[in-house]
Each structure stands twice: as C-alpha cells, then as structure tokens.
Design a protein around this motif. Structure first.
Motif, PDB file in Angstrom:
ATOM      1  N   ARG A 278       7.479  12.447   1.053  1.00  0.00           N
ATOM      2  CA  ARG A 278       7.950  11.870   2.331  1.00  0.00           C
ATOM      3  C   ARG A 278       6.977  12.176   3.456  1.00  0.00           C
ATOM      4  N   GLU A 279       6.485  13.412   3.531  1.00  0.00           N
ATOM      5  CA  GLU A 279       5.557  13.788   4.599  1.00  0.00           C
ATOM      6  C   GLU A 279       4.268  12.983   4.534  1.00  0.00           C
ATOM      7  N   ASN A 280       3.709  12.834   3.347  1.00  0.00           N
ATOM      8  CA  ASN A 280       2.462  12.091   3.199  1.00  0.00           C
ATOM      9  C   ASN A 280       2.655  10.609   3.477  1.00  0.00           C
ATOM     10  N   VAL A 281       3.752  10.036   2.993  1.00  0.00           N
ATOM     11  CA  VAL A 281       4.021   8.622   3.253  1.00  0.00           C
ATOM     12  C   VAL A 281       4.197   8.397   4.754  1.00  0.00           C
ATOM     13  N   ARG A 282       4.959   9.283   5.391  1.00  0.00           N
ATOM     14  CA  ARG A 282       5.158   9.167   6.844  1.00  0.00           C
ATOM     15  C   ARG A 282       3.824   9.265   7.590  1.00  0.00           C
ATOM     16  N   TYR A 283       2.957  10.187   7.169  1.00  0.00           N
ATOM     17  CA  TYR A 283       1.656  10.353   7.807  1.00  0.00           C
ATOM     18  C   TYR A 283       0.846   9.057   7.724  1.00  0.00           C
ATOM     19  N   TYR A 284       0.775   8.464   6.533  1.00  0.00           N
ATOM     20  CA  TYR A 284      -0.032   7.264   6.372  1.00  0.00           C
ATOM     21  C   TYR A 284       0.605   6.045   7.038  1.00  0.00           C
ATOM     22  N   GLN A 285       1.927   5.979   7.107  1.00  0.00           N
ATOM     23  CA  GLN A 285       2.571   4.907   7.870  1.00  0.00           C
ATOM     24  C   GLN A 285       2.173   5.013   9.341  1.00  0.00           C
TER      25      GLN A 285
ATOM     26  N   ASP B 251      -8.114   2.647  -2.419  1.00  0.00           N
ATOM     27  CA  ASP B 251      -7.054   2.468  -3.408  1.00  0.00           C
ATOM     28  C   ASP B 251      -5.980   3.549  -3.220  1.00  0.00           C
ATOM     29  N   PRO B 252      -4.704   3.151  -3.084  1.00  0.00           N
ATOM     30  CA  PRO B 252      -3.646   4.154  -2.863  1.00  0.00           C
ATOM     31  C   PRO B 252      -3.514   5.154  -4.007  1.00  0.00           C
ATOM     32  N   ARG B 253      -3.822   4.731  -5.244  1.00  0.00           N
ATOM     33  CA  ARG B 253      -3.723   5.658  -6.379  1.00  0.00           C
ATOM     34  C   ARG B 253      -4.795   6.737  -6.294  1.00  0.00           C
ATOM     35  N   LEU B 254      -5.996   6.349  -5.882  1.00  0.00           N
ATOM     36  CA  LEU B 254      -7.058   7.345  -5.731  1.00  0.00           C
ATOM     37  C   LEU B 254      -6.762   8.279  -4.558  1.00  0.00           C
ATOM     38  N   LEU B 255      -6.206   7.713  -3.503  1.00  0.00           N
ATOM     39  CA  LEU B 255      -5.810   8.523  -2.346  1.00  0.00           C
ATOM     40  C   LEU B 255      -4.744   9.537  -2.766  1.00  0.00           C
ATOM     41  N   ALA B 256      -3.762   9.075  -3.531  1.00  0.00           N
ATOM     42  CA  ALA B 256      -2.695   9.970  -4.012  1.00  0.00           C
ATOM     43  C   ALA B 256      -3.267  11.057  -4.909  1.00  0.00           C
ATOM     44  N   LYS B 257      -4.196  10.677  -5.773  1.00  0.00           N
ATOM     45  CA  LYS B 257      -4.811  11.663  -6.669  1.00  0.00           C
ATOM     46  C   LYS B 257      -5.530  12.746  -5.856  1.00  0.00           C
ATOM     47  N   SER B 258      -6.220  12.333  -4.800  1.00  0.00           N
ATOM     48  CA  SER B 258      -6.907  13.303  -3.933  1.00  0.00           C
ATOM     49  C   SER B 258      -5.910  14.234  -3.241  1.00  0.00           C
ATOM     50  N   ILE B 259      -4.808  13.667  -2.775  1.00  0.00           N
ATOM     51  CA  ILE B 259      -3.775  14.471  -2.092  1.00  0.00           C
ATOM     52  C   ILE B 259      -3.163  15.476  -3.073  1.00  0.00           C
ATOM     53  N   ILE B 260      -2.852  15.013  -4.285  1.00  0.00           N
ATOM     54  CA  ILE B 260      -2.250  15.897  -5.302  1.00  0.00           C
ATOM     55  C   ILE B 260      -3.214  17.016  -5.675  1.00  0.00           C
ATOM     56  N   GLU B 261      -4.490  16.670  -5.872  1.00  0.00           N
ATOM     57  CA  GLU B 261      -5.495  17.688  -6.209  1.00  0.00           C
ATOM     58  C   GLU B 261      -5.652  18.698  -5.076  1.00  0.00           C
TER      59      GLU B 261
ATOM     60  N   PHE C 102       0.837  -1.206   0.000  1.00  0.00           N
ATOM     61  CA  PHE C 102       0.000   0.000   0.000  1.00  0.00           C
ATOM     62  C   PHE C 102       0.869   1.253   0.000  1.00  0.00           C
ATOM     63  N   ILE C 103       1.853   1.291   0.898  1.00  0.00           N
ATOM     64  CA  ILE C 103       2.739   2.461   1.011  1.00  0.00           C
ATOM     65  C   ILE C 103       3.557   2.632  -0.265  1.00  0.00           C
ATOM     66  N   GLU C 104       4.048   1.530  -0.850  1.00  0.00           N
ATOM     67  CA  GLU C 104       4.820   1.627  -2.099  1.00  0.00           C
ATOM     68  C   GLU C 104       3.979   2.225  -3.218  1.00  0.00           C
ATOM     69  N   ARG C 105       2.752   1.736  -3.362  1.00  0.00           N
ATOM     70  CA  ARG C 105       1.870   2.240  -4.422  1.00  0.00           C
ATOM     71  C   ARG C 105       1.513   3.702  -4.179  1.00  0.00           C
ATOM     72  N   LEU C 106       1.261   4.054  -2.943  1.00  0.00           N
ATOM     73  CA  LEU C 106       0.960   5.444  -2.607  1.00  0.00           C
ATOM     74  C   LEU C 106       2.152   6.335  -2.943  1.00  0.00           C
ATOM     75  N   GLN C 107       3.338   5.888  -2.572  1.00  0.00           N
ATOM     76  CA  GLN C 107       4.555   6.664  -2.814  1.00  0.00           C
ATOM     77  C   GLN C 107       4.796   6.871  -4.301  1.00  0.00           C
ATOM     78  N   ARG C 108       4.662   5.816  -5.095  1.00  0.00           N
ATOM     79  CA  ARG C 108       4.860   5.943  -6.546  1.00  0.00           C
ATOM     80  C   ARG C 108       3.820   6.873  -7.160  1.00  0.00           C
ATOM     81  N   ALA C 109       2.580   6.773  -6.699  1.00  0.00           N
ATOM     82  CA  ALA C 109       1.516   7.621  -7.250  1.00  0.00           C
ATOM     83  C   ALA C 109       1.729   9.088  -6.875  1.00  0.00           C
TER      84      ALA C 109
END
Length: 164
Positions: A24-31, A53-63, A6-13
């Motif tokens: 790094r901040e977002n990955v650390r937060y979710y860890q 889904d980590p990709r959808l979560l990442a998309k929300s964070i980026i937006e 999950f963390i790997e997919r989130l980080q890549r996205a």
C-alpha cells in the motif's frame, strides 16, 4: 499502458515479495509521484515511460527491502479490479485466493499475516475430529454398564404392560 494499468501491475508484482502495508505504501507513493509529475506539466505517458516496466520497478523495491531487512512477503494476489470511488482516489482490492492466511493485529494496529500450509490445516482438523470421536466413544463406553441394564429393564416393563 495508462496510469491505472501501471499501478495494477506494480501492485500485483509487489504483492509476492512485500507485506500488504508495504505494498500500500509503495503504490500510494507512485500514485502521488505520477500525479505530481503530471501537475508539473509532463504527460502521463512520459512519466510512465520514465518509470519503466512496473515489474522491474517492483523487483527493485523488493530487493531493496530485502537488503534493508524489511521484506515480509505475504504472497497475496491482488484482483484485476480497480474500484473507482468517484473521486480522484482509486481503491484497490485483493483476493487471498487459495492461501490459508491468518491475520492478526499487533499493538500498533498493523496487520501481520501468518501462512498456514494446507497439510498442516488438514492435520489439525483431523486431530480435532479424532479427539471428538474418542471423547464420544469413551463417554458411551463409560455409561454402557449403567445404560444397557436400565434400557433392558425399561423394555421388559413395556412388554409386560402391552400384554395386559
């Protein structure tokens, strides 16, 4: 999917839309969030299911960062490897791949990434090589009126010395 995947997919996205510090901040937060929820008694799969889904979560964070004016995507591509340091904390590594990034630290110590397109890098290298060749030929042409007679005189002297 387990927590590491999950963390790997989130980080890549996140890597395509945020700078490395924000990733790094977002990955650390979710860890930390996952660890906290597990300590509260929830199962890992239950926590990951609730996050989605980590990709959808990442998309929300980026937006959200774009709307807040914080998005500074670095387009870094993170490796597939998670390095386990032997403790409870994992270290994630990244690989810039084909990108020609220039890293610079500002006064706060935060690294900033400046992207340089390949064509611009090639243009700069070509101009530098042409300048070096131009300087070398101009030095040779400036010295030629002096060097050619000196070399001819030295050649004539050697020829006369060899005939004696």
């Amino acid at each position: 999917m387990n927590r590491i995947e999950f963390i790997e997919r989130l980080q890549r996205a996140l890597a395509g839309g945020l700078n490395s510090r924000q990733v790094r901040e977002n990955v650390r937060y979710y860890q930390e969030y996952i660890d906290t929820e597990i300590r509260k008694g929830r199962s890992e799969s239950e926590v990951l299911t609730s996050l989605g889904d980590p990709r959808l979560l990442a998309k929300s964070i980026i937006e959200a960062n774009k709307r807040a004016g914080y998005s500074q995507g670095s387009n870094l591509h993170y490796d597939e490897d998670v390095v386990d340091s032997g403790s409870d904390e994992q270290t994630y590594t990244y690989d810039a791949g084909e990108n020609r990034d220039v890293y610079e630290e500002d006064m706060t110590g935060e690294a900033r990434v400046f992207r340089m397109p390949g064509w611009l890098l090639l243009l700069i290298v070509t101009v530098v090589v042409l300048l070096i060749i131009g300087v070398a030929f101009s030095l040779i042409s400036a010295m030629a009126p002096i060097l050619i007679p000196v070399l001819l005189i030295m050649l004539i002297i050697r020829l006369f010395q060899n005939h004696k």
